[in-house]
Design a protein around this motif. Structure first.
Motif, PDB file in Angstrom:
ATOM      1  N   ASN A 199      50.504  -2.161  36.087  1.00 59.99           N
ATOM      2  CA  ASN A 199      49.375  -1.796  35.228  1.00 59.99           C
ATOM      3  C   ASN A 199      48.297  -0.991  35.946  1.00 59.99           C
ATOM      4  O   ASN A 199      47.245  -0.714  35.375  1.00 59.99           O
ATOM      5  N   TRP A 201      46.451  -1.850  38.494  1.00 54.50           N
ATOM      6  CA  TRP A 201      45.302  -2.625  38.946  1.00 54.50           C
ATOM      7  C   TRP A 201      45.150  -2.569  40.461  1.00 54.50           C
ATOM      8  O   TRP A 201      44.049  -2.682  40.982  1.00 54.50           O
ATOM      9  N   GLN A 216      39.723  -0.112  37.463  1.00 58.86           N
ATOM     10  CA  GLN A 216      40.301  -0.778  36.296  1.00 58.86           C
ATOM     11  C   GLN A 216      40.794  -2.172  36.668  1.00 58.86           C
ATOM     12  O   GLN A 216      40.642  -3.131  35.905  1.00 58.86           O
ATOM     13  N   ARG A 219      38.021  -4.737  36.803  1.00 58.61           N
ATOM     14  CA  ARG A 219      37.606  -5.154  35.449  1.00 58.61           C
ATOM     15  C   ARG A 219      38.636  -6.084  34.828  1.00 58.61           C
ATOM     16  O   ARG A 219      38.284  -7.126  34.249  1.00 58.61           O
ATOM     17  N   GLN A 220      39.912  -5.714  34.935  1.00 57.81           N
ATOM     18  CA  GLN A 220      40.947  -6.490  34.269  1.00 57.81           C
ATOM     19  C   GLN A 220      41.212  -7.824  34.952  1.00 57.81           C
ATOM     20  O   GLN A 220      41.525  -8.814  34.279  1.00 57.81           O
ATOM     21  N   LYS A 223      38.381  -9.903  33.630  1.00 56.73           N
ATOM     22  CA  LYS A 223      38.521 -10.161  32.195  1.00 56.73           C
ATOM     23  C   LYS A 223      39.703 -11.082  31.893  1.00 56.73           C
ATOM     24  O   LYS A 223      39.606 -11.989  31.053  1.00 56.73           O
ATOM     25  N   THR A 224      40.821 -10.872  32.575  1.00 59.03           N
ATOM     26  CA  THR A 224      42.046 -11.609  32.272  1.00 59.03           C
ATOM     27  C   THR A 224      42.120 -12.954  32.983  1.00 59.03           C
ATOM     28  O   THR A 224      42.490 -13.967  32.375  1.00 59.03           O
TER      29      THR A 224
END
Length: 230
Positions: A199, A201, A216, A219-220, A223-224
């Motif tokens: 992905n 990351w 990214q 952030r992910q 968030k995840t």
């Protein structure tokens, strides 16, 4: 061969500086040719071939043939765990003494692959976040993905049931050689590492098994999985 003799053989194989360089070079999970490993170890191709044959016969390495090329990789996660354990012994004061190392060493401490899972501050931060939120339980030698963890990984696109069917320990701690605290290994650790690469990351840093986290990815990961990276 007796267990003691086998132990001595493996210890002697891993203890040679050239072979140690080759084993360490394969810790990012990739498969390399004899020529690449010879360059890495600073030995001749003939010497490299001899080293690789002995380590393959001892079960430390496996060989994959693709056309005219032969690619060498660590034979199993158990071999990677052995190498990571030796690294901890080889640098006993890394967490307490002032660090006077170059940028590459700093990058390895920040984040790296440990065979097929994530290590360094990145790997430990992921494990910490999952444990503190109740998605994982990690003991000294074993780990467990909780029901909430199963749901979390499923939402993230990592299917626990499919991962568990591959005949490998699903979840276990791996004591990090630089952080001296556990990061996440086992099948779920490998699946999470692949997910991060797939992905975008994280990205590999050329010439080393260090990885960098993309904007990214920061952030992910937060968030995840609730991962906070400094």
């Amino acid at each position: 061969m007796s267990n003691n003799a086998k132990f001595a053989e493996i210890a002697a194989l891993a203890g040679d500086p050239g072979r140690a360089s080759m084993l360490n070079g394969l810790m990012d999970g990739r498969a390399l040719t004899a020529t690449e490993l010879a360059r890495l170890a600073g030995v001749t191709p003939q010497t490299a071939s001899s080293h690789l044959m002995r380590m393959t016969e001892a079960g430390l390495l496996s060989v994959e043939k693709q056309g005219r090329h032969r690619y060498h990789r660590l034979a199993s996660p158990a071999v990677a765990q052995m190498i990571e354990s030796i690294m901890r012994l080889a640098a006993p004061d890394i967490a307490t003494k002032p660090l006077r190392t170059g940028p590459r060493d700093a990058a390895l401490r920040a984040g790296r692959t440990c065979y097929d899972h994530l290590a360094g501050r990145l790997g430990v931060s992921i494990a910490d976040a999952l444990v503190s939120s109740g998605h994982l339980r990690l003991g000294l030698d074993a780990g467990e993905v909780t029901d909430s963890g199963v749901a979390l990984f499923d939402r993230a696109g990592i299917a626990i049931e499919a991962t568990a069917r591959r005949g490998r320990v699903l979840c276990r701690p791996c004591l990090d050689w630089s952080e001296r605290r556990p990061h996440l290994a086992g099948a779920i650790g490998a699946a999470l590492c692949s997910h991060c690469f797939d992905n975008g990351w994280i990205r590999r840093i050329d010439g080393t098994r260090a990885v960098s986290v993309t904007p990214q990815g920061r952030r992910q990961l937060f968030k995840t999985f609730g991962v906070r990276l400094g």
